[in-house]
Design an enzyme around this catalytic site. Sequence first.
Site, PDB file in Angstrom:
ATOM      1  N   HIS A   1      14.740 -26.760 -13.691  1.00 40.57           N
ATOM      2  CA  HIS A   1      16.092 -26.625 -13.131  1.00 40.57           C
ATOM      3  C   HIS A   1      17.131 -27.439 -13.892  1.00 40.57           C
ATOM      4  CE1 HIS A   1      13.995 -25.522  -9.080  1.00 40.57           C
ATOM      5  NE2 HIS A   1      14.003 -24.524  -9.927  1.00 40.57           N
TER       6      HIS A   1
ATOM      7  N   ASP B   1      16.509 -35.215 -11.911  1.00 40.42           N
ATOM      8  CA  ASP B   1      16.964 -36.616 -11.829  1.00 40.42           C
ATOM      9  C   ASP B   1      16.480 -37.508 -12.964  1.00 40.42           C
ATOM     10  OD1 ASP B   1      14.607 -36.999  -9.061  1.00 40.42           O
ATOM     11  OD2 ASP B   1      14.244 -37.158 -11.223  1.00 40.42           O
TER      12      ASP B   1
HETATM   13  C1  BV8 Z   1      16.798 -17.229  -9.350  1.00 34.99           C
HETATM   14  C2  BV8 Z   1      19.276 -27.680  -9.377  1.00 34.99           C
HETATM   15  C3  BV8 Z   1      17.200 -15.071 -10.182  1.00 34.99           C
HETATM   16  C4  BV8 Z   1      20.635 -27.746  -8.728  1.00 34.99           C
HETATM   17  C5  BV8 Z   1      17.926 -26.300  -7.894  1.00 34.99           C
HETATM   18  C6  BV8 Z   1      19.413 -15.146  -2.248  1.00 34.99           C
HETATM   19  C7  BV8 Z   1      20.452 -15.274  -3.164  1.00 34.99           C
HETATM   20  C8  BV8 Z   1      20.272 -15.840  -4.424  1.00 34.99           C
HETATM   21  C9  BV8 Z   1      19.022 -16.283  -4.788  1.00 34.99           C
HETATM   22  C10 BV8 Z   1      18.005 -16.160  -3.864  1.00 34.99           C
HETATM   23  C11 BV8 Z   1      18.171 -15.604  -2.615  1.00 34.99           C
HETATM   24  N1  BV8 Z   1      16.977 -15.640  -1.973  1.00 34.99           N
HETATM   25  C12 BV8 Z   1      16.050 -16.218  -2.771  1.00 34.99           C
HETATM   26  C13 BV8 Z   1      16.673 -16.498  -3.908  1.00 34.99           C
HETATM   27  C14 BV8 Z   1      16.067 -17.137  -5.039  1.00 34.99           C
HETATM   28  C15 BV8 Z   1      16.470 -18.613  -4.988  1.00 34.99           C
HETATM   29  C16 BV8 Z   1      15.645 -19.287  -3.928  1.00 34.99           C
HETATM   30  O1  BV8 Z   1      14.461 -19.487  -4.123  1.00 34.99           O
HETATM   31  N2  BV8 Z   1      16.284 -19.638  -2.797  1.00 34.99           N
HETATM   32  C17 BV8 Z   1      15.531 -20.266  -1.731  1.00 34.99           C
HETATM   33  C18 BV8 Z   1      16.345 -21.370  -1.112  1.00 34.99           C
HETATM   34  C19 BV8 Z   1      15.140 -19.194  -0.742  1.00 34.99           C
HETATM   35  N3  BV8 Z   1      16.165 -19.115  -6.285  1.00 34.99           N
HETATM   36  C20 BV8 Z   1      17.133 -19.118  -7.192  1.00 34.99           C
HETATM   37  O2  BV8 Z   1      18.274 -18.833  -6.982  1.00 34.99           O
HETATM   38  C21 BV8 Z   1      16.664 -19.505  -8.581  1.00 34.99           C
HETATM   39  N4  BV8 Z   1      17.131 -18.508  -9.508  1.00 34.99           N
HETATM   40  O3  BV8 Z   1      16.067 -16.812  -8.501  1.00 34.99           O
HETATM   41  O4  BV8 Z   1      17.436 -16.461 -10.263  1.00 34.99           O
HETATM   42  C22 BV8 Z   1      17.778 -14.520 -11.397  1.00 34.99           C
HETATM   43  C23 BV8 Z   1      16.922 -13.985 -12.375  1.00 34.99           C
HETATM   44  C24 BV8 Z   1      17.473 -13.425 -13.498  1.00 34.99           C
HETATM   45  C25 BV8 Z   1      18.868 -13.428 -13.679  1.00 34.99           C
HETATM   46  C26 BV8 Z   1      19.712 -14.012 -12.717  1.00 34.99           C
HETATM   47  C27 BV8 Z   1      19.168 -14.551 -11.565  1.00 34.99           C
HETATM   48  C28 BV8 Z   1      17.244 -20.829  -8.982  1.00 34.99           C
HETATM   49  C29 BV8 Z   1      16.632 -21.907  -8.143  1.00 34.99           C
HETATM   50  C30 BV8 Z   1      17.048 -23.273  -8.699  1.00 34.99           C
HETATM   51  C31 BV8 Z   1      18.154 -23.859  -7.870  1.00 34.99           C
HETATM   52  N5  BV8 Z   1      18.463 -25.229  -8.343  1.00 34.99           N
HETATM   53  N6  BV8 Z   1      18.243 -27.524  -8.363  1.00 34.99           N
HETATM   54  C32 BV8 Z   1      20.858 -29.045  -8.021  1.00 34.99           C
HETATM   55  O5  BV8 Z   1      19.878 -29.759  -7.722  1.00 34.99           O
HETATM   56  O6  BV8 Z   1      22.046 -29.361  -7.771  1.00 34.99           O
HETATM   57  S1  BV8 Z   1      16.730 -26.162  -6.714  1.00 34.99           S
HETATM   58  C33 BV8 Z   1      16.691 -27.578  -5.820  1.00 34.99           C
HETATM   59  O7  BV8 Z   1      15.871 -27.215  -4.745  1.00 34.99           O
HETATM   60  C34 BV8 Z   1      16.035 -28.782  -6.461  1.00 34.99           C
HETATM   61  O8  BV8 Z   1      15.578 -28.512  -7.765  1.00 34.99           O
HETATM   62  C35 BV8 Z   1      14.865 -29.123  -5.585  1.00 34.99           C
HETATM   63  O9  BV8 Z   1      13.752 -29.487  -6.306  1.00 34.99           O
HETATM   64  C36 BV8 Z   1      14.650 -27.814  -4.933  1.00 34.99           C
HETATM   65  C37 BV8 Z   1      14.246 -27.957  -3.490  1.00 34.99           C
HETATM   66  O10 BV8 Z   1      12.994 -27.723  -3.456  1.00 34.99           O
HETATM   67  P1  BV8 Z   1      11.959 -28.965  -3.347  1.00 34.99           P
HETATM   68  O11 BV8 Z   1      11.937 -29.684  -4.621  1.00 34.99           O
HETATM   69  O12 BV8 Z   1      10.732 -28.386  -2.824  1.00 34.99           O
HETATM   70  O13 BV8 Z   1      12.606 -29.948  -2.319  1.00 34.99           O
HETATM   71  P2  BV8 Z   1      12.647 -29.756  -0.753  1.00 34.99           P
HETATM   72  O14 BV8 Z   1      13.690 -30.663  -0.259  1.00 34.99           O
HETATM   73  O15 BV8 Z   1      12.690 -28.318  -0.449  1.00 34.99           O
HETATM   74  O16 BV8 Z   1      11.211 -30.265  -0.280  1.00 34.99           O
HETATM   75  C38 BV8 Z   1      10.859 -31.600  -0.471  1.00 34.99           C
HETATM   76  C39 BV8 Z   1       9.401 -31.706  -0.076  1.00 34.99           C
HETATM   77  O17 BV8 Z   1       8.988 -33.044  -0.334  1.00 34.99           O
HETATM   78  C40 BV8 Z   1       9.140 -31.455   1.402  1.00 34.99           C
HETATM   79  O18 BV8 Z   1       8.030 -30.591   1.534  1.00 34.99           O
HETATM   80  C41 BV8 Z   1       8.788 -32.845   1.955  1.00 34.99           C
HETATM   81  O19 BV8 Z   1       7.821 -32.783   2.979  1.00 34.99           O
HETATM   82  C42 BV8 Z   1       8.222 -33.505   0.743  1.00 34.99           C
HETATM   83  N7  BV8 Z   1       8.332 -34.969   0.736  1.00 34.99           N
HETATM   84  C43 BV8 Z   1       9.251 -35.749   1.361  1.00 34.99           C
HETATM   85  N8  BV8 Z   1       9.005 -37.052   1.060  1.00 34.99           N
HETATM   86  C44 BV8 Z   1       7.930 -37.058   0.225  1.00 34.99           C
HETATM   87  C45 BV8 Z   1       7.507 -35.744   0.011  1.00 34.99           C
HETATM   88  N9  BV8 Z   1       6.466 -35.423  -0.771  1.00 34.99           N
HETATM   89  C46 BV8 Z   1       5.813 -36.441  -1.365  1.00 34.99           C
HETATM   90  N10 BV8 Z   1       6.155 -37.740  -1.217  1.00 34.99           N
HETATM   91  C47 BV8 Z   1       7.204 -38.078  -0.434  1.00 34.99           C
HETATM   92  N11 BV8 Z   1       7.543 -39.372  -0.281  1.00 34.99           N
END
Ligand code: BV8
Length: 248
Positions: free
Chosen positions: A120, A105
């Site tokens: 990302h 962002d």
């Molecule tokens: C990869 C850009 C391999 C896009 C994002 C099955 C199929 C395919 C892949 C996978 C699979 N299983 C696992 C995977 C790997 C996958 C993965 O990890 N999946 C997860 C869901 C299980 N990862 C990938 O696919 C990655 N690539 O593995 O490639 C590869 C290698 C070689 C060759 C080819 C392939 C790519 C991952 C990147 C995806 N893109 N963003 C877009 O945004 O449109 S990720 C996206 O998720 C954002 O970047 C975001 O940051 C992230 C979510 O995570 P968090 O940031 O942690 O956010 P979340 O909402 O989860 O949590 C927020 C936290 O904040 C909470 O804990 C909350 O309590 C806290 N919070 C709330 N308020 C506050 C706070 N904290 C502080 N203050 C507050 N006020």
Amino acid sequence: MKKELEQAITILSNSRKVVVSTGAGVSRESGIPTFRETQKGLWANFDPEELATLEGFLKNPAMVWNWYQDRIKQIKEVKPNPGHYAIAEMQDIFEEFYLITQNIDNLHQKAGSKNVCELHGNILQFKCLEENTIVENWPDTDQVPPRCGNCNGMIRPNVVWFGEALPEKELSFAFHIAANCDVMIVAGTSGLVQPAASLPLIAKRSSNASIIEVNPQKSAITPVADVFLQSTSGNILPELLEKLKHKF
Ligand code: BV8
């Protein structure tokens, strides 16, 4: 919390190499919903992990393009919050400071952080789907998504979709500094998205670093955290910075 805050201050004031690793939570107080929350309004019935994929884009390019355009509009309307500003100020008080983010962002940059390692990508940048090159502008047509002026390929956001590899330079940089730091502050991440979620583990195992987590809720990172500051980043990071300033 007072005890944890003191512990964090003691660790940080005795650290030379400090890494901050952020996730969607640090932008929450700027008004941007995190990934774990349901998408608001128009997109309520869609799962980001469906839309943020190459398959999702190829299946319905116009819909995914419009989803990003809506998010860009929202991001352009919001401002960094006190958590972003505190992180930006930290870069000047430690001997070595590095910021890694999962966020796309641009709010860290808007708050004044430099050399932001964006794992990302960045939602304000675009690239040609075919040539995989950054595209700053394209022929003005009413096509959605627009087409590359060079090869007529579809234009896509320059972000990493699920199932796509992270940018090599940023990822190896992040792994390297995680493995060579004294402390890592992990803020606003559920610790569910790989490979970003492995950074604290690398810091702990390869660098014997202390891990300080900032999150109002427990996360997948909490078990490896030495100090868990259970608070929002916008609240606790400015407080941490204030106390640190008196130490240096
Ligand atoms: C990869 C850009 C391999 C896009 C994002 C099955 C199929 C395919 C892949 C996978 C699979 N299983 C696992 C995977 C790997 C996958 C993965 O990890 N999946 C997860 C869901 C299980 N990862 C990938 O696919 C990655 N690539 O593995 O490639 C590869 C290698 C070689 C060759 C080819 C392939 C790519 C991952 C990147 C995806 N893109 N963003 C877009 O945004 O449109 S990720 C996206 O998720 C954002 O970047 C975001 O940051 C992230 C979510 O995570 P968090 O940031 O942690 O956010 P979340 O909402 O989860 O949590 C927020 C936290 O904040 C909470 O804990 C909350 O309590 C806290 N919070 C709330 N308020 C506050 C706070 N904290 C502080 N203050 C507050 N006020």
